[in-house]
Design a protein around this motif. Structure first.
Motif, short mmCIF file in Angstrom:
data_model
loop_
_atom_site.label_atom_id
_atom_site.label_comp_id
_atom_site.label_asym_id
_atom_site.label_seq_id
_atom_site.Cartn_x
_atom_site.Cartn_y
_atom_site.Cartn_z
N THR A 1 -8.26 -3.97 2.67
CA THR A 1 -7.29 -2.88 2.53
C THR A 1 -6.12 -3.02 3.50
O THR A 1 -4.99 -2.65 3.18
N ASN B 1 -2.49 -2.80 1.88
CA ASN B 1 -1.55 -1.77 2.32
C ASN B 1 -0.25 -2.41 2.83
O ASN B 1 0.85 -1.92 2.55
N ASN C 1 -11.11 -1.00 -4.47
CA ASN C 1 -11.08 -0.20 -3.24
C ASN C 1 -10.59 1.23 -3.43
O ASN C 1 -11.09 2.14 -2.76
N PRO C 2 -9.61 1.48 -4.32
CA PRO C 2 -9.21 2.88 -4.52
C PRO C 2 -10.37 3.76 -4.98
O PRO C 2 -10.43 4.95 -4.64
N THR C 3 -11.32 3.18 -5.74
CA THR C 3 -12.49 3.93 -6.19
C THR C 3 -13.60 3.87 -5.17
O THR C 3 -14.27 4.87 -4.88
N GLY D 1 -11.48 5.14 -1.62
CA GLY D 1 -10.55 6.25 -1.77
C GLY D 1 -9.56 6.37 -0.64
O GLY D 1 -8.70 7.24 -0.62
N ASN D 2 -9.65 5.44 0.32
CA ASN D 2 -8.80 5.50 1.51
C ASN D 2 -7.84 4.32 1.53
O ASN D 2 -7.94 3.43 2.38
N VAL D 3 -6.94 4.28 0.56
CA VAL D 3 -5.95 3.20 0.50
C VAL D 3 -4.56 3.82 0.40
O VAL D 3 -4.40 4.98 0.01
N GLN D 4 -3.58 3.02 0.75
CA GLN D 4 -2.19 3.50 0.72
C GLN D 4 -1.39 2.80 -0.37
O GLN D 4 -0.21 2.53 -0.22
N TYR D 5 -2.06 2.49 -1.46
CA TYR D 5 -1.40 1.81 -2.57
C TYR D 5 -2.03 2.22 -3.89
O TYR D 5 -3.15 2.75 -3.93
N ASP D 6 -1.30 1.99 -4.95
CA ASP D 6 -1.80 2.18 -6.31
C ASP D 6 -1.96 0.79 -6.91
O ASP D 6 -1.00 0.01 -6.92
#
Length: 323
Positions: free
Chosen positions: A73, A77, A99-101, A104-109
């Motif tokens: 991440t 990021n 990683n978004p799932t 849940g602590n990421v700064q990207y889509d």
């Protein structure tokens, strides 16, 4: 026309030739290739060779920068926030989309923060067991584990790592009760497997080969749909466990920050395709079980979406959570 509107339009018109010139002159300075893992691993090894060859192909240095941390991440990021000018390249993989799932602590889509350039490599995992494990093939392994539910463990390089997902997919499709033991990296997990502190593990073929050659572990199956030319005697999980759709591979693809001009993406894609087609490049990694292969951005996108659907579904079904 209002004066402010006229000025804005004139300024935009004046900047267009400059933007076009910047794209045609690209690259005019060194580029940075971000590797989301520490030096020495599979992603790093493949990325460094691509970087070296891209330097020669594009006429400017491509500097490898290892930004390890937080299960990739940190790197993701960083790239998401980088300028979309073609000077930041990223060797992304499965973690980019899960990683978004998973955390849940990421700064990207995963779909809006990056533009996809090309797939670069595919590496299957070898399911291998400690040399003293009482099973010589998949049928025996399934029988032994079913007779001893919860007794044996299966190691991984960390929660959410692709080899962990391979293990969870294997458990889900066979119904076997194995205890997952995550490590901080594949090297440590492999050492414990060789020492008998772990009973089995899905390891990237590049990392499993030394242990197999030394006789410290024994191969049971490989996770690709088809047998690997580098390991022709190792059956696939699909064939040996009668799971025709089982597939789990470690892939790497080049991505760039969203908004990178299309001419730059096209030039990068052509360079990657040329490198991936070099017989020397293919043979160099073939012996390690790595399949060097390129794609168009559209093909990469289709693969990317399918991988996301497969692994995110598994994560939710199995209730996998990052530590």
């Amino acid at each position: 026309m209002k004066r402010t509107t006229f000025v804005a339009a004139a300024l935009a018109a004046a900047l267009l030739p400059m933007a076009a010139l910047a794209q045609t002159d690209w690259p005019s300075k060194p580029m940075t290739y971000i590797v989301p893992y520490p030096p020495g691993g599979l992603n790093d090894a493949v990325g460094r060779v691509y970087a070296e060859k891209l330097s020669a192909e594009l006429g400017k240095s491509v500097i490898v920068d290892n930004k390890a941390g937080a299960a990739t991440t940190v790197a993701s990021n960083f790239v998401a926030k980088a300028a979309p000018d073609g000077y930041t390249l990223y060797g992304g993989g499965t973690s980019l989309i899960i990683n978004p799932t998973l955390t849940g602590n990421v700064q990207y889509d995963p779909h809006k923060s990056f533009d996809l350039v090309s797939l670069m490599s595919f590496t299957p995992f070898i399911l291998h067991v400690h040399a003293d494990f009482p099973a010589k093939d998949m049928a025996e392994l399934i029988a032994v584990v079913k007779a001893n539910p919860g007794k044996f463990n299966i190691a991984s390089s960390g929660v959410g790592a692709t080899n962990h997902l391979a293990a969870e997919l294997f458990k889900a499709q066979t119904g076997l009760q194995l205890v997952h033991v995550p490590y901080k990296g594949g090297a440590q997990a492999g050492q414990d497997l060789a020492a008998g502190q772990a009973q089995m593990m899905f390891s990237a073929s590049l990392e499993a080969k030394p242990l197999l050659t030394a006789g410290k572990t024994r191969a049971i199956a490989i996770s690709s749909l088809k047998r690997s030319p580098a390991f022709p005697d190792i059956p696939t999980v699909a064939e040996s466990a009668n799971l025709p759709e089982f597939e789990a591979v470690f892939w790497q693809g080049m991505v760039v920050p969203a908004g990178t001009p299309k001419p730059i993406i096209d030039k990068l894609q052509k360079a990657v395709a040329k490198i991936a087609a070099e017989p020397e490049m293919i043979e160099r990694f073939k012996q390690q079980g790595v399949d060097i292969r390129s794609s168009t951005p559209a093909e990469f996108k289709e693969f990317y979406n399918n991988e996301e659907k497969r692994w995110v579904t598994l994560i939710k079904q199995q209730g996998i959570k990052a530590e």
